[in-house]
Design a protein around this motif. Structure first.
Motif, PDB file in Angstrom:
ATOM      1  N   ILE A 132       0.829  -1.195   0.000  1.00 53.61           N
ATOM      2  CA  ILE A 132       0.000   0.000   0.000  1.00 53.61           C
ATOM      3  C   ILE A 132       0.868   1.251   0.000  1.00 53.61           C
ATOM      4  O   ILE A 132       0.603   2.205  -0.713  1.00 53.61           O
ATOM      5  N   TRP A 169      -9.924  -4.609 -11.126  1.00 51.41           N
ATOM      6  CA  TRP A 169     -10.183  -5.185  -9.807  1.00 51.41           C
ATOM      7  C   TRP A 169     -10.752  -6.592  -9.944  1.00 51.41           C
ATOM      8  O   TRP A 169     -10.277  -7.528  -9.298  1.00 51.41           O
ATOM      9  N   TYR A 170     -11.738  -6.757 -10.812  1.00 53.05           N
ATOM     10  CA  TYR A 170     -12.397  -8.053 -10.917  1.00 53.05           C
ATOM     11  C   TYR A 170     -11.543  -9.074 -11.672  1.00 53.05           C
ATOM     12  O   TYR A 170     -11.615 -10.275 -11.398  1.00 53.05           O
ATOM     13  N   ILE A 207      -2.476  -4.291  -9.851  1.00 52.59           N
ATOM     14  CA  ILE A 207      -2.931  -5.246  -8.831  1.00 52.59           C
ATOM     15  C   ILE A 207      -2.119  -6.536  -8.860  1.00 52.59           C
ATOM     16  O   ILE A 207      -1.562  -6.936  -7.831  1.00 52.59           O
ATOM     17  N   SER A 239      -3.528  -2.615  -3.926  1.00 53.35           N
ATOM     18  CA  SER A 239      -4.332  -3.722  -3.409  1.00 53.35           C
ATOM     19  C   SER A 239      -5.684  -3.765  -4.110  1.00 53.35           C
ATOM     20  O   SER A 239      -6.159  -2.766  -4.660  1.00 53.35           O
ATOM     21  N   ALA A 240      -6.323  -4.931  -4.062  1.00 54.33           N
ATOM     22  CA  ALA A 240      -7.637  -5.088  -4.687  1.00 54.33           C
ATOM     23  C   ALA A 240      -8.666  -4.150  -4.046  1.00 54.33           C
ATOM     24  O   ALA A 240      -9.509  -3.561  -4.742  1.00 54.33           O
ATOM     25  N   ASP A 241      -8.604  -4.016  -2.729  1.00 53.93           N
ATOM     26  CA  ASP A 241      -9.548  -3.138  -2.031  1.00 53.93           C
ATOM     27  C   ASP A 241      -9.371  -1.682  -2.459  1.00 53.93           C
ATOM     28  O   ASP A 241     -10.347  -0.946  -2.617  1.00 53.93           O
ATOM     29  N   GLU A 242      -8.120  -1.265  -2.611  1.00 58.74           N
ATOM     30  CA  GLU A 242      -7.853   0.103  -3.068  1.00 58.74           C
ATOM     31  C   GLU A 242      -8.426   0.320  -4.465  1.00 58.74           C
ATOM     32  O   GLU A 242      -9.036   1.353  -4.746  1.00 58.74           O
ATOM     33  N   LEU A 286     -10.885  -1.288  -5.945  1.00 62.07           N
ATOM     34  CA  LEU A 286     -12.351  -1.283  -5.898  1.00 62.07           C
ATOM     35  C   LEU A 286     -12.870   0.058  -5.391  1.00 62.07           C
ATOM     36  O   LEU A 286     -13.783   0.652  -5.984  1.00 62.07           O
ATOM     37  N   ALA A 287     -12.303   0.548  -4.305  1.00 64.05           N
ATOM     38  CA  ALA A 287     -12.732   1.834  -3.742  1.00 64.05           C
ATOM     39  C   ALA A 287     -12.475   2.960  -4.735  1.00 64.05           C
ATOM     40  O   ALA A 287     -13.325   3.842  -4.932  1.00 64.05           O
TER      41      ALA A 287
END
Length: 322
Positions: A24, A89-90, A106, A112-115, A117-118
């Motif tokens: 991150i 992301w997906y 990614i 990160s995947a969460d980053e 997506l957000a």
């Protein structure tokens, strides 16, 4: 569980946490920009610009001035970037298995995947809301639909389920000039639909050419692209069919009168070139595994679309200036 095993697990968990924190902390602005698929964004911005200016020149209705028009164009660009981020992301699991995508932010561990997506969701919401506020909610609704279609219908459903993924999913990439037209006029006319059809019909031969020389990557990732499912020969035939069908669609702006003589002549010449390269792909047996014909068509197809829309833009600017 023994004390040694507990200590080993604790160390592994700490290492994983440190790695995540490190990942991150290493994310840079350029990594988030890469999430937006800048290559695709260029096409989105350019075709939307053509839609925006052509709408003003053709319809005589101008809901946007230069400043608000620039903001609307920026919103469409950000919406396109949001679609790209959600797609990455997906598809991170697929990207890890493909050579040409393994270094994306990614799978490479820079974001990160969460980053991702957000980031994608925030951009999607902001782009739609701002476009609605500066222009109109009809255009904003079209932009929301475009993002949904690319991120959900194409990425989550079609991409992994059918060899026709790029045919149906191509609608998302063809919508930016329609969104721009709606932003400028508050409605969508036949001209906007024609711009949509040009990109929609151009997309399959463009991406199938890519799929021919990247088929091993797609097969490795289990993506049912046409060469993987139906073979190279069938794909080459489909490329030629779509190239021929594209010609009258590309000529439609001239037939309908919102593309001038320069557009008609340019499109006729370039379309003959497109068909010529498609014939080359159809006849290529690729005995040396170089896929030279497919690579030539892929490169030419990019020039082709930018040239067509570039001439339309030039003619629209001249019309507005007169």
């Amino acid at each position: 569980m023994s004390t040694a095993e507990i200590e080993a697990r604790t160390e592994l968990q700490a290492l994983a946490g440190a790695t995540a924190e490190h990942r991150i902390s290493q994310a840079e602005p350029r990594d988030f920009f890469a999430l937006m698929k800048p290559g695709v964004m260029r096409l989105v911005v350019f075709t939307a610009l053509v839609g925006l200016v052509s709408a003003a020149a053709t319809s005589g209705t101008m809901l946007l001035g230069p400043a608000t028009g620039a903001i609307a164009l920026f919103c469409i660009a950000i919406g396109g970037g949001a679609s790209g981020a959600l797609n990455m992301w997906y598809e991170a699991d697929l990207d890890r298995m493909m050579k040409r995508t393994a270094n994306r932010p990614i799978p490479a561990g820079r974001v990160s995947a969460d980053e991702a997506l957000a980031f994608g969701l925030i951009m999607a919401v902001l782009s739609v809301m701002v476009l609605g506020l500066v222009s109109n909610w009809f255009a904003a609704g079209l932009l929301a639909f475009t993002i949904f279609f690319y991120a959900v219908v194409y990425t989550i459903w079609l991409k992994r389920s059918t060899q026709q993924n790029i045919v149906i999913g191509g609608a998302a990439g063809a919508l930016p000039p329609v969104v721009a037209w709606a932003a400028m006029t508050g409605s969508v006319g036949i001209e906007a639909f024609v711009l949509f059809l040009i990109i929609f019909m151009w997309t399959p031969p463009h991406f199938w050419a890519l799929a021919l020389f990247a088929s091993k990557d797609y097969a490795r990732a289990g993506i049912p692209m046409m060469p993987v499912v139906s073979g190279d020969a069938y794909t080459r035939k489909q490329i030629l069919i779509y190239a021929v069908l594209l010609v009258p669609v590309a000529m439609a702006p001239w037939f309908l009168g919102f593309g001038g003589l320069v557009y008609g002549a340019t499109t006729a010449a370039l379309s003959l070139g497109f068909v010529f390269y498609a014939i080359g792909v159809y006849r290529d047996k690729n005995t040396d595994n170089s896929n030279r014909a497919a690579k030539r068509l892929f490169a030419y197809s990019i020039l082709y679309l930018f040239a067509l829309f570039g001439v339309l833009l030039l003619e629209a600017v001249i019309k507005l200036a007169l």
